[in-house]
Design a protein around this motif. Structure first.
Motif, PDB file in Angstrom:
ATOM      1  N   HIS A 146      77.587 -42.081 -34.431  1.00  0.00           N
ATOM      2  CA  HIS A 146      78.359 -40.997 -35.027  1.00  0.00           C
ATOM      3  C   HIS A 146      79.795 -41.088 -34.545  1.00  0.00           C
ATOM      4  O   HIS A 146      80.075 -41.596 -33.459  1.00  0.00           O
ATOM      5  CB  HIS A 146      77.763 -39.644 -34.631  1.00  0.00           C
ATOM      6  CG  HIS A 146      76.329 -39.493 -35.051  1.00  0.00           C
ATOM      7  ND1 HIS A 146      75.971 -39.233 -36.351  1.00  0.00           N
ATOM      8  CD2 HIS A 146      75.188 -39.595 -34.337  1.00  0.00           C
ATOM      9  CE1 HIS A 146      74.634 -39.162 -36.426  1.00  0.00           C
ATOM     10  NE2 HIS A 146      74.144 -39.376 -35.206  1.00  0.00           N
ATOM     11  N   GLY A 147      80.696 -40.573 -35.332  1.00  0.00           N
ATOM     12  CA  GLY A 147      82.111 -40.602 -34.977  1.00  0.00           C
ATOM     13  C   GLY A 147      82.429 -39.684 -33.824  1.00  0.00           C
ATOM     14  O   GLY A 147      81.742 -38.711 -33.557  1.00  0.00           O
ATOM     15  N   MET A 148      83.520 -40.007 -33.164  1.00  0.00           N
ATOM     16  CA  MET A 148      83.980 -39.188 -32.033  1.00  0.00           C
ATOM     17  C   MET A 148      84.776 -38.005 -32.569  1.00  0.00           C
ATOM     18  O   MET A 148      85.513 -38.139 -33.532  1.00  0.00           O
ATOM     19  CB  MET A 148      84.860 -40.017 -31.098  1.00  0.00           C
ATOM     20  CG  MET A 148      85.401 -39.243 -29.932  1.00  0.00           C
ATOM     21  SD  MET A 148      86.420 -40.281 -28.897  1.00  0.00           S
ATOM     22  CE  MET A 148      86.954 -39.073 -27.694  1.00  0.00           C
ATOM     23  N   TYR A 149      84.635 -36.848 -31.936  1.00  0.00           N
ATOM     24  CA  TYR A 149      85.378 -35.673 -32.360  1.00  0.00           C
ATOM     25  C   TYR A 149      86.825 -35.811 -31.932  1.00  0.00           C
ATOM     26  O   TYR A 149      87.092 -36.281 -30.851  1.00  0.00           O
ATOM     27  CB  TYR A 149      84.773 -34.409 -31.734  1.00  0.00           C
ATOM     28  CG  TYR A 149      83.415 -34.046 -32.306  1.00  0.00           C
ATOM     29  CD1 TYR A 149      83.310 -33.204 -33.397  1.00  0.00           C
ATOM     30  CD2 TYR A 149      82.254 -34.560 -31.753  1.00  0.00           C
ATOM     31  CE1 TYR A 149      82.075 -32.855 -33.917  1.00  0.00           C
ATOM     32  CE2 TYR A 149      81.012 -34.230 -32.268  1.00  0.00           C
ATOM     33  CZ  TYR A 149      80.919 -33.377 -33.355  1.00  0.00           C
ATOM     34  OH  TYR A 149      79.716 -33.039 -33.864  1.00  0.00           O
TER      35      TYR A 149
ATOM     36  N   PHE B  22      81.288 -48.789 -30.076  1.00  0.00           N
ATOM     37  CA  PHE B  22      82.014 -47.545 -30.336  1.00  0.00           C
ATOM     38  C   PHE B  22      81.729 -46.497 -29.270  1.00  0.00           C
ATOM     39  O   PHE B  22      82.623 -45.782 -28.833  1.00  0.00           O
ATOM     40  CB  PHE B  22      81.655 -46.997 -31.721  1.00  0.00           C
ATOM     41  CG  PHE B  22      82.389 -45.724 -32.049  1.00  0.00           C
ATOM     42  CD1 PHE B  22      83.720 -45.754 -32.412  1.00  0.00           C
ATOM     43  CD2 PHE B  22      81.744 -44.500 -31.968  1.00  0.00           C
ATOM     44  CE1 PHE B  22      84.404 -44.582 -32.695  1.00  0.00           C
ATOM     45  CE2 PHE B  22      82.416 -43.320 -32.251  1.00  0.00           C
ATOM     46  CZ  PHE B  22      83.750 -43.361 -32.617  1.00  0.00           C
ATOM     47  N   GLY B  23      80.457 -46.409 -28.868  1.00  0.00           N
ATOM     48  CA  GLY B  23      80.122 -45.453 -27.814  1.00  0.00           C
ATOM     49  C   GLY B  23      80.837 -45.762 -26.513  1.00  0.00           C
ATOM     50  O   GLY B  23      81.234 -44.855 -25.777  1.00  0.00           O
TER      51      GLY B  23
ATOM     52  N   VAL C  18      80.908 -40.653 -15.637  1.00  0.00           N
ATOM     53  CA  VAL C  18      81.127 -41.304 -16.934  1.00  0.00           C
ATOM     54  C   VAL C  18      81.303 -42.804 -16.745  1.00  0.00           C
ATOM     55  O   VAL C  18      80.771 -43.607 -17.532  1.00  0.00           O
ATOM     56  CB  VAL C  18      82.351 -40.703 -17.646  1.00  0.00           C
ATOM     57  CG1 VAL C  18      82.634 -41.451 -18.946  1.00  0.00           C
ATOM     58  CG2 VAL C  18      82.133 -39.218 -17.936  1.00  0.00           C
ATOM     59  N   GLN C  19      82.022 -43.209 -15.709  1.00  0.00           N
ATOM     60  CA  GLN C  19      82.208 -44.632 -15.461  1.00  0.00           C
ATOM     61  C   GLN C  19      80.880 -45.337 -15.173  1.00  0.00           C
ATOM     62  O   GLN C  19      80.675 -46.486 -15.575  1.00  0.00           O
ATOM     63  CB  GLN C  19      83.174 -44.836 -14.292  1.00  0.00           C
ATOM     64  CG  GLN C  19      84.618 -44.509 -14.628  1.00  0.00           C
ATOM     65  CD  GLN C  19      85.535 -44.589 -13.427  1.00  0.00           C
ATOM     66  OE1 GLN C  19      85.160 -44.182 -12.320  1.00  0.00           O
ATOM     67  NE2 GLN C  19      86.738 -45.092 -13.624  1.00  0.00           N
ATOM     68  N   LEU C  20      79.979 -44.633 -14.493  1.00  0.00           N
ATOM     69  CA  LEU C  20      78.670 -45.232 -14.198  1.00  0.00           C
ATOM     70  C   LEU C  20      77.790 -45.334 -15.437  1.00  0.00           C
ATOM     71  O   LEU C  20      76.806 -46.088 -15.429  1.00  0.00           O
ATOM     72  CB  LEU C  20      77.956 -44.397 -13.125  1.00  0.00           C
ATOM     73  CG  LEU C  20      78.556 -44.464 -11.719  1.00  0.00           C
ATOM     74  CD1 LEU C  20      77.836 -43.488 -10.799  1.00  0.00           C
ATOM     75  CD2 LEU C  20      78.477 -45.880 -11.159  1.00  0.00           C
ATOM     76  N   GLN C  21      78.116 -44.603 -16.485  1.00  0.00           N
ATOM     77  CA  GLN C  21      77.335 -44.671 -17.728  1.00  0.00           C
ATOM     78  C   GLN C  21      77.771 -45.817 -18.627  1.00  0.00           C
ATOM     79  O   GLN C  21      77.078 -46.147 -19.588  1.00  0.00           O
ATOM     80  CB  GLN C  21      77.474 -43.345 -18.511  1.00  0.00           C
ATOM     81  CG  GLN C  21      77.076 -42.101 -17.749  1.00  0.00           C
ATOM     82  CD  GLN C  21      75.686 -42.179 -17.177  1.00  0.00           C
ATOM     83  OE1 GLN C  21      74.724 -42.474 -17.883  1.00  0.00           O
ATOM     84  NE2 GLN C  21      75.572 -41.942 -15.866  1.00  0.00           N
ATOM     85  N   ILE C  22      78.917 -46.437 -18.327  1.00  0.00           N
ATOM     86  CA  ILE C  22      79.406 -47.526 -19.171  1.00  0.00           C
ATOM     87  C   ILE C  22      78.497 -48.747 -19.024  1.00  0.00           C
ATOM     88  O   ILE C  22      78.283 -49.239 -17.910  1.00  0.00           O
ATOM     89  CB  ILE C  22      80.853 -47.890 -18.794  1.00  0.00           C
ATOM     90  CG1 ILE C  22      81.783 -46.688 -19.031  1.00  0.00           C
ATOM     91  CG2 ILE C  22      81.339 -49.100 -19.582  1.00  0.00           C
ATOM     92  CD1 ILE C  22      83.216 -46.919 -18.614  1.00  0.00           C
ATOM     93  N   PRO C  23      77.937 -49.265 -20.111  1.00  0.00           N
ATOM     94  CA  PRO C  23      77.014 -50.412 -20.018  1.00  0.00           C
ATOM     95  C   PRO C  23      77.767 -51.726 -19.847  1.00  0.00           C
ATOM     96  O   PRO C  23      78.998 -51.769 -19.865  1.00  0.00           O
ATOM     97  CB  PRO C  23      76.274 -50.364 -21.366  1.00  0.00           C
ATOM     98  CG  PRO C  23      77.282 -49.775 -22.308  1.00  0.00           C
ATOM     99  CD  PRO C  23      78.084 -48.783 -21.497  1.00  0.00           C
TER     100      PRO C  23
ATOM    101  N   ILE D 205      78.288 -40.328 -24.411  1.00  0.00           N
ATOM    102  CA  ILE D 205      78.547 -40.662 -23.012  1.00  0.00           C
ATOM    103  C   ILE D 205      77.256 -41.098 -22.320  1.00  0.00           C
ATOM    104  O   ILE D 205      77.246 -42.055 -21.548  1.00  0.00           O
ATOM    105  CB  ILE D 205      79.165 -39.445 -22.290  1.00  0.00           C
ATOM    106  CG1 ILE D 205      80.562 -39.153 -22.847  1.00  0.00           C
ATOM    107  CG2 ILE D 205      79.242 -39.696 -20.786  1.00  0.00           C
ATOM    108  CD1 ILE D 205      81.187 -37.893 -22.305  1.00  0.00           C
ATOM    109  N   ILE D 206      76.157 -40.397 -22.613  1.00  0.00           N
ATOM    110  CA  ILE D 206      74.881 -40.713 -21.972  1.00  0.00           C
ATOM    111  C   ILE D 206      74.261 -41.977 -22.567  1.00  0.00           C
ATOM    112  O   ILE D 206      73.752 -42.848 -21.843  1.00  0.00           O
ATOM    113  CB  ILE D 206      73.919 -39.520 -22.108  1.00  0.00           C
ATOM    114  CG1 ILE D 206      74.479 -38.304 -21.374  1.00  0.00           C
ATOM    115  CG2 ILE D 206      72.538 -39.880 -21.553  1.00  0.00           C
ATOM    116  CD1 ILE D 206      73.664 -37.048 -21.560  1.00  0.00           C
ATOM    117  N   LYS D 207      74.305 -42.109 -23.905  1.00  0.00           N
ATOM    118  CA  LYS D 207      73.739 -43.277 -24.582  1.00  0.00           C
ATOM    119  C   LYS D 207      74.799 -43.863 -25.518  1.00  0.00           C
ATOM    120  O   LYS D 207      74.839 -43.544 -26.705  1.00  0.00           O
ATOM    121  CB  LYS D 207      72.492 -42.889 -25.370  1.00  0.00           C
ATOM    122  CG  LYS D 207      71.334 -42.438 -24.490  1.00  0.00           C
ATOM    123  CD  LYS D 207      70.123 -42.097 -25.334  1.00  0.00           C
ATOM    124  CE  LYS D 207      68.950 -41.657 -24.458  1.00  0.00           C
ATOM    125  NZ  LYS D 207      67.753 -41.303 -25.269  1.00  0.00           N
ATOM    126  N   PRO D 208      75.667 -44.713 -24.969  1.00  0.00           N
ATOM    127  CA  PRO D 208      76.772 -45.236 -25.792  1.00  0.00           C
ATOM    128  C   PRO D 208      76.324 -46.200 -26.881  1.00  0.00           C
ATOM    129  O   PRO D 208      77.028 -46.387 -27.869  1.00  0.00           O
ATOM    130  CB  PRO D 208      77.658 -45.946 -24.764  1.00  0.00           C
ATOM    131  CG  PRO D 208      76.729 -46.313 -23.661  1.00  0.00           C
ATOM    132  CD  PRO D 208      75.712 -45.217 -23.597  1.00  0.00           C
TER     133      PRO D 208
END
Length: 280
Positions: A277-280, A179-180, A166-171, A268-271
């Motif tokens: 869309h809102g987060m659950y 928001f993503g 997840v950390q590696l997916q952060i742009p 997570i994959i495409k922030p």
């Protein structure tokens, strides 16, 4: 001129070698990132829920086993054994006091009776060959801790893989449309929290034996004080409940993380996307 030409060729070779090393390093990093992504996706979709089910089953097994062996008194000396040990120490202290006139001992007890009681209360070593009653380790707790440790360690391994992915997916940081990224950071925070909880559990397993050993030592050292015996028993009973609650807590945490990650997998994959869309 030749010297300058030689230096130029050497610099070119070093530059070419550096480029080759950089390409190899980049290729290795890409392969590592792909492997991390594969392992993390497998952990999110299968690993976390499977481990949660294993912990739930372990909780049921430990509850049945520990509740069936709820009597912790057989692992500590009985009150009668401690009373006999106290009388043996008193007799040894009286014999030592009786040898004082012959000069056979290193310290003198002027009042044999009061000196004996005082020596026992202070927990002094009377050096008279009196063996204290055996204090056994609680085998049910030891077995339960070992089973729990294995599952907690496996859970930490899964959490570490997912957190790294997840950390590696952060742009990179940009203005707006973050928001993503906030979703990703919230997931990382929860993963870190549960992972840190697991590490705390592993560190606390050794402290149980250290604290219990201190209580048992005081119980035999101050054998006239029944509170130390009750403290040992109560400590074992509390440890049984701690084990069950720890397994249940990790089980629920893994369920919660699996739910959070699967519901927000797209973010997570495409922030950063046009349609947010809102987060659950």
């Amino acid at each position: 001129g030749r010297h300058r030409l030689g230096r130029g060729r050497s610099a070119n070779r070093r530059q070419a070698a550096g480029c080759a090393v950089g390409v190899m390093a980049a290729s290795s990093l890409d392969a590592l990132q792909e492997r991390i992504a594969e392992e993390a996706n497998a952990a999110v979709r299968e690993g976390l829920p499977a481990k949660a089910v294993e912990l739930d089953q372990l909780l049921k097994e430990l509850t049945e086993r520990l509740d069936a062996q709820a009597d912790c008194e057989k692992w500590v000396p009985t009150k009668q054994e401690l009373a006999e040990f106290t009388r043996a120490r008193a007799a040894a202290a009286a014999a030592e006091a009786g040898d004082a006139a012959a000069g056979a001992k290193k310290r003198k007890l002027h009042d044999a009776d009061s000196g004996t009681v005082a020596a026992i209360e202070r927990g002094e070593d009377l050096k008279a060959g009196v063996i204290p009653p055996e204090v056994k380790v609680n085998p049910e707790i030891v077995a339960a801790v070992r089973l729990m440790t294995v599952k907690i360690t496996e859970s930490i391994d899964l959490l570490g893989k997912v957190k790294t992915w997840v950390q590696l997916q952060i742009p990179r940081i940009e203005d707006g449309n973050n928001f993503g990224v906030e979703v990703q950071e919230e997931c990382v925070s929860e993963l870190h929290r549960v992972e840190d909880t697991g590490f705390t559990v592993l560190e606390s397993t050794s402290k149980y034996h250290q604290i219990r050993a201190q209580l048992c030592h005081k119980m035999t050292k101050h054998s006239t004080l029944e509170d130390y015996r009750e403290a040992c028993l109560e400590y074992d009973r509390v440890q049984v409940e701690i084990i069950k609650l720890t397994v249940m807590d990790m089980c629920h945490n893994l369920y919660m993380l699996h739910d959070m990650l699967t519901k927000n997998l797209d973010k997570i994959i495409k922030p950063r996307t046009e349609n947010s869309h809102g987060m659950y």
